[in-house]
Design a protein around this motif. Structure first.
Motif, PDB file in Angstrom:
ATOM      1  N   LEU A  34      70.919  -5.837  46.656  1.00 49.87           N
ATOM      2  CA  LEU A  34      70.694  -5.145  45.390  1.00 49.87           C
ATOM      3  C   LEU A  34      69.683  -5.899  44.533  1.00 49.87           C
ATOM      4  O   LEU A  34      68.833  -5.279  43.889  1.00 49.87           O
ATOM      5  CB  LEU A  34      72.011  -4.941  44.632  1.00 49.87           C
ATOM      6  CG  LEU A  34      71.905  -4.205  43.299  1.00 49.87           C
ATOM      7  CD1 LEU A  34      71.198  -2.866  43.440  1.00 49.87           C
ATOM      8  CD2 LEU A  34      73.291  -4.033  42.688  1.00 49.87           C
ATOM      9  N   TYR A  81      71.424   5.910  48.369  1.00 53.04           N
ATOM     10  CA  TYR A  81      71.749   4.799  47.483  1.00 53.04           C
ATOM     11  C   TYR A  81      73.155   5.024  46.944  1.00 53.04           C
ATOM     12  O   TYR A  81      73.532   6.143  46.607  1.00 53.04           O
ATOM     13  CB  TYR A  81      70.757   4.692  46.318  1.00 53.04           C
ATOM     14  CG  TYR A  81      69.336   4.478  46.779  1.00 53.04           C
ATOM     15  CD1 TYR A  81      68.920   3.239  47.257  1.00 53.04           C
ATOM     16  CD2 TYR A  81      68.420   5.524  46.763  1.00 53.04           C
ATOM     17  CE1 TYR A  81      67.620   3.052  47.709  1.00 53.04           C
ATOM     18  CE2 TYR A  81      67.121   5.345  47.203  1.00 53.04           C
ATOM     19  CZ  TYR A  81      66.730   4.110  47.678  1.00 53.04           C
ATOM     20  OH  TYR A  81      65.444   3.918  48.117  1.00 53.04           O
ATOM     21  N   GLU A  85      74.326   1.076  43.168  1.00 53.88           N
ATOM     22  CA  GLU A  85      72.876   0.881  43.162  1.00 53.88           C
ATOM     23  C   GLU A  85      72.210   1.800  42.138  1.00 53.88           C
ATOM     24  O   GLU A  85      71.332   1.358  41.388  1.00 53.88           O
ATOM     25  CB  GLU A  85      72.311   1.137  44.562  1.00 53.88           C
ATOM     26  CG  GLU A  85      72.696   0.065  45.563  1.00 53.88           C
ATOM     27  CD  GLU A  85      72.399   0.438  46.997  1.00 53.88           C
ATOM     28  OE1 GLU A  85      72.154  -0.490  47.791  1.00 53.88           O
ATOM     29  OE2 GLU A  85      72.414   1.648  47.340  1.00 53.88           O
TER      30      GLU A  85
END
Length: 161
Positions: A34, A81, A85
């Protein structure tokens, strides 16, 4: 385009502060994949070729997929995602564009739903750090293309902005 100033060599004491912040972030509560995506997204917004080159190579070196890197600029429309995220990207964008966005409550609440308070501080510090690196790299015309990631994949001790 020619490099204006090699800021890493010209001001090692100042750069040590930035590198110390990167060392903290590498061990922080935010997972490394991330962190790479955040650095990429903020660098896309700021148009920092040097940092995009660096962080795309680092992310791939540590196992990130080409698909997720290529679609990052369109993360809102891309299905791959996670909610965590997505919240991080929205918060990173809000902080990067703070003069326009003023860090809206909606983005904060979305991030707060996915991150603890201490993680939010770490995430925000990651955004602060990459915005700083972007400004140094763009302002002093750091040359994209020459960065090489650490030789060993998934090398967690490597420190790179």
């Amino acid at each position: 385009m020619q490099t204006r100033i090699d800021f890493l060599k010209v001001s090692p004491a100042a750069m040590k502060t930035m590198l110390d912040m990167e060392a903290y972030l590498a061990k922080s509560s935010i997972e490394r994949p991330l962190l790479h995506l955040i650095k990429m997204r903020v660098s896309q917004i700021n148009g920092c070729a040097y940092c995009l080159d660096m962080h795309s190579k680092d992310a791939r070196n540590e196992g990130e997929t080409e698909q997720r890197l290529y679609a990052l600029d369109a993360w809102r429309e891309a299905p791959f995602y996670s909610a965590r995220e997505r919240a991080a990207f929205a918060w990173a964008e809000a902080l990067t564009l703070v003069a326009q966005s003023h860090a809206p409550d909606a983005e904060f609440e979305a991030a707060r739903a996915e991150f603890s308070e201490s993680e939010l501080v770490d995430l925000s510090l990651a955004v602060v750090a990459i915005n700083g690196w972007n400004r140094l790299s763009i302002g002093f015309r750091a040359q994209a293309g020459n960065y090489r990631p650490p030789a060993t994949a998934r090398m967690s001790s490597a420190v790179a902005h």
